[in-house]
Write a protein that holds these residues in place. Structure first.
Motif, short mmCIF file in Angstrom:
data_model
loop_
_atom_site.label_atom_id
_atom_site.label_comp_id
_atom_site.label_asym_id
_atom_site.label_seq_id
_atom_site.Cartn_x
_atom_site.Cartn_y
_atom_site.Cartn_z
N MET A 1 14.46 -21.37 75.65
CA MET A 1 15.02 -22.69 75.60
C MET A 1 16.44 -22.57 75.07
O MET A 1 16.70 -21.89 74.09
N GLY A 2 17.37 -23.29 75.69
CA GLY A 2 18.76 -23.19 75.33
C GLY A 2 19.09 -23.89 74.02
O GLY A 2 18.39 -24.79 73.56
N THR A 3 20.20 -23.47 73.45
CA THR A 3 20.65 -24.03 72.17
C THR A 3 20.94 -25.52 72.30
O THR A 3 20.59 -26.31 71.43
N HIS A 4 21.57 -25.91 73.42
CA HIS A 4 21.90 -27.32 73.63
C HIS A 4 20.65 -28.18 73.66
O HIS A 4 20.61 -29.26 73.06
N ARG A 5 19.62 -27.69 74.30
CA ARG A 5 18.37 -28.44 74.41
C ARG A 5 17.67 -28.56 73.04
O ARG A 5 17.08 -29.58 72.71
N ILE A 6 17.73 -27.51 72.24
CA ILE A 6 17.13 -27.54 70.90
C ILE A 6 17.85 -28.56 70.04
O ILE A 6 17.23 -29.35 69.33
N TRP A 7 19.19 -28.58 70.10
CA TRP A 7 19.95 -29.57 69.33
C TRP A 7 19.60 -30.98 69.77
O TRP A 7 19.44 -31.88 68.94
N LEU A 8 19.50 -31.18 71.07
CA LEU A 8 19.18 -32.51 71.58
C LEU A 8 17.81 -32.97 71.09
O LEU A 8 17.66 -34.10 70.61
N ARG A 9 16.83 -32.11 71.16
CA ARG A 9 15.49 -32.47 70.69
C ARG A 9 15.48 -32.75 69.19
O ARG A 9 14.86 -33.70 68.73
N GLY A 10 16.14 -31.91 68.42
CA GLY A 10 16.18 -32.09 66.97
C GLY A 10 16.84 -33.39 66.57
O GLY A 10 16.35 -34.13 65.71
N LEU A 11 17.96 -33.71 67.19
CA LEU A 11 18.67 -34.93 66.83
C LEU A 11 17.97 -36.18 67.35
O LEU A 11 17.98 -37.22 66.70
N LEU A 12 17.34 -36.09 68.51
CA LEU A 12 16.57 -37.23 69.01
C LEU A 12 15.39 -37.53 68.09
O LEU A 12 15.11 -38.69 67.79
N PHE A 13 14.70 -36.50 67.65
CA PHE A 13 13.60 -36.71 66.71
C PHE A 13 14.13 -37.32 65.42
O PHE A 13 13.53 -38.25 64.87
N SER A 14 15.26 -36.81 64.93
CA SER A 14 15.81 -37.31 63.67
C SER A 14 16.28 -38.76 63.78
O SER A 14 16.16 -39.52 62.83
N ALA A 15 16.82 -39.13 64.92
CA ALA A 15 17.37 -40.48 65.06
C ALA A 15 16.33 -41.50 65.48
O ALA A 15 16.47 -42.68 65.18
N LEU A 16 15.27 -41.07 66.16
CA LEU A 16 14.31 -42.03 66.68
C LEU A 16 12.93 -41.91 66.06
O LEU A 16 12.43 -42.86 65.46
N ALA A 17 12.31 -40.78 66.20
CA ALA A 17 10.91 -40.64 65.81
C ALA A 17 10.71 -40.65 64.30
O ALA A 17 9.83 -41.36 63.80
N ALA A 18 11.50 -39.91 63.56
CA ALA A 18 11.29 -39.82 62.11
C ALA A 18 11.44 -41.18 61.42
O ALA A 18 10.56 -41.57 60.64
N PRO A 19 12.52 -41.95 61.67
CA PRO A 19 12.60 -43.26 61.00
C PRO A 19 11.52 -44.23 61.45
O PRO A 19 11.02 -45.03 60.65
N LEU A 20 11.11 -44.18 62.71
CA LEU A 20 10.06 -45.09 63.18
C LEU A 20 8.71 -44.75 62.54
O LEU A 20 7.96 -45.65 62.14
N LEU A 21 8.41 -43.48 62.43
CA LEU A 21 7.17 -43.09 61.76
C LEU A 21 7.21 -43.49 60.29
O LEU A 21 6.21 -43.97 59.74
N GLY A 22 8.35 -43.34 59.66
CA GLY A 22 8.50 -43.78 58.28
C GLY A 22 8.34 -45.28 58.14
O GLY A 22 7.76 -45.79 57.18
N GLY A 23 8.84 -46.03 59.12
CA GLY A 23 8.70 -47.48 59.11
C GLY A 23 7.26 -47.92 59.25
O GLY A 23 6.82 -48.86 58.58
N LEU A 24 6.52 -47.26 60.11
CA LEU A 24 5.10 -47.59 60.24
C LEU A 24 4.35 -47.30 58.95
O LEU A 24 3.49 -48.07 58.53
#
Length: 103
Positions: A1-24
């Motif tokens: 898996m490329g570096t660009h794709r890893i960064w994209l996944r990491g930042l998407l999780f950080s910006a979307l999934a982590a705060p939403l899970l914390g909100g729930l």
């Protein structure tokens, strides 16, 4: 898996999934802590969840992005050093606990 794709996944999780899970989690904790000891439910569970999601999303997005960028860069650094996935996951778990405790 490329570096660009890893960064994209990491930042998407950080910006979307982590705060939403914390909100729930915050919404569920608010319901349990505020209304269940009285033996009743809040007037609108959906409104409690919407408020908790909104507030915790706004509050948690900045630190989650910083933690996501830090953890993603650490994972890429450890991957370039040739560490196994299991070792990287264990190290990221420890770093996540430390960052969460610091926040």
């Amino acid at each position: 898996m490329g570096t660009h794709r890893i960064w994209l996944r990491g930042l998407l999780f950080s910006a979307l999934a982590a705060p939403l899970l914390g909100g729930l989690l915050a919404g569920a904790a608010a319901i349990v802590g505020r209304w269940l000891p009285e033996g009743r439910l809040p007037p609108s569970i959906s409104m409690v969840l919407v408020i908790a999601l909104t507030v915790s999303y706004v509050v948690a997005t900045g630190p989650a992005l910083v933690a996501g960028a830090l953890c993603t860069s650490l994972a890429l650094q450890w991957r370039s050093q040739g560490l196994s996935r299991r070792s990287i996951v264990l190290r990221l778990t420890v770093w996540g606990i430390v960052l969460g405790a610091a926040a």
